[in-house]
Write an enzyme that holds these catalytic residues in place. Structure first.
Site, PDB file in Angstrom:
ATOM      1  CG  ASP A  84     -33.984  -5.131 142.673  1.00  0.00           C
ATOM      2  OD1 ASP A  84     -32.812  -4.800 142.929  1.00  0.00           O
ATOM      3  OD2 ASP A  84     -34.436  -5.187 141.508  1.00  0.00           O
TER       4      ASP A  84
ATOM      5  CE  LYS B 197     -35.369  -1.685 140.017  1.00  0.00           C
ATOM      6  NZ  LYS B 197     -34.524  -1.787 138.797  1.00  0.00           N
TER       7      LYS B 197
END
Length: 293
Positions: A136, A10
């Site tokens: 995350d 990401k």
């Protein structure tokens, strides 16, 4: 039984830190975007109780410090699984780079354990387990484009990022996320990213509205300690990117290019790869799990 999964990295299109809580955690407000750069993990159940991890990368931590091991062990302990698992990791996401490579691998491990041992858990249940491993991990289970709040576990899906090219450059250094947050002076931050404005730009598909608002408060810590990051940002910016930013706690830098500028984006990647201070460089696209692209 064998299962192969892709663990996607990401970038943070915008990253703000709202405050430091009394428990030491930081509350964030950020927009996350999955990109089509991935690790490939293959999982096999074995009759012994062992968790074995092999990889083509020498950068992965020793087994019991490895987040993949921790994810598999947690699921075995919670659900009383008496079999072991052998995990093979084909590593492509840079390590200690601000791209959530470890969190993505942990998310893949939770999904694989769910599938291998027929646990029938929903993504929401996996995300509840995932936050115990790292802030995350829930996002890496959900993927796509999302607003992330709290310590990263409060996720709101957003419309997909418009099609574009993302040039990614990983300097040949590693950065400790823990160190960056420990050294962030939240009360002294003079500017905060316009996360709400960026969310609105995503809703209207306005790529320039997104790139004009790209900002990351963690740059105030990571860049002074690692000036090479600023050099890489300037190089990409000077080559006609629509916007350039450090991802997460760094040191990875990314620049956004219009889809019509494929040759330019590839020239920038080639130029970056010639630099001694760059460990890896790629041209990738946004990945939207909800449409499989």
């Amino acid at each position: 039984m064998e299962i192969s999964l892709k663990a996607y990295g990401k970038i943070n299109l915008g990253l703000d830190v709202v405050r430091r809580r009394e428990d030491g955690y930081h509350e964030v407000k950020m927009i996350m975007q999955t990109v089509d750069l991935w690790d490939e993990l293959t999982f096999c159940d074995v009759t012994t109780d062992e968790i074995v991890i092999t990889s083509d990368s020498s950068e992965l931590p020793d087994v019991k410090d490895n987040i993949i091991y921790k994810a598999c062990r947690m699921m075995k302990d919670i659900y009383g699984i008496d079999k072991g698992v052998h995990v093979t990791v084909d590593k492509h996401i840079p390590v200690a780079a601000g791209m959530a490579g470890g969190s993505a691998d942990a998310a893949a491990a939770l999904k694989a354990m769910n599938m291998l041992f027929g646990l029938n858990l929903s993504d929401e249940q996996l995300m509840e387990h995932g936050v115990k491993l790292g802030a995350d991990v829930p996002y890496c289970i959900m993927q796509g484009t999302a607003l992330s709040e709290g310590i990263g576990e409060i996720l709101t899906p957003l419309p997909p990022m418009p099609d574009c090219l993302i040039v990614i450059a990983k300097p040949a250094i590693g950065v400790s996320t823990k160190w960056v947050y420990q050294n962030l002076k939240v009360d002294l931050l003079e500017e905060h990213p316009d996360i709400d404005g960026m969310a609105d730009a995503l809703k209207t598909g306005d790529l320039k509205g997104i790139t004009d608002r790209m900002a990351n408060v963690l740059e105030t810590v990571t860049i002074p300690a690692n000036p090479v990051i600023d050099s890489v940002k300037k190089l990409i910016a000077e080559n006609d990117s629509m916007g350039v930013l450090m991802s997460g706690s760094g040191p990875t830098v990314f620049g956004i290019y219009d889809n019509r500028d494929k040759e330019l984006a590839q020239r920038v990647v080639d130029m970056l790869r010639e630099k001694d201070e760059i460990q890896a460089a790629y041209a990738v696209s946004p990945y939207n799990i909800r449409r499989g692209m």
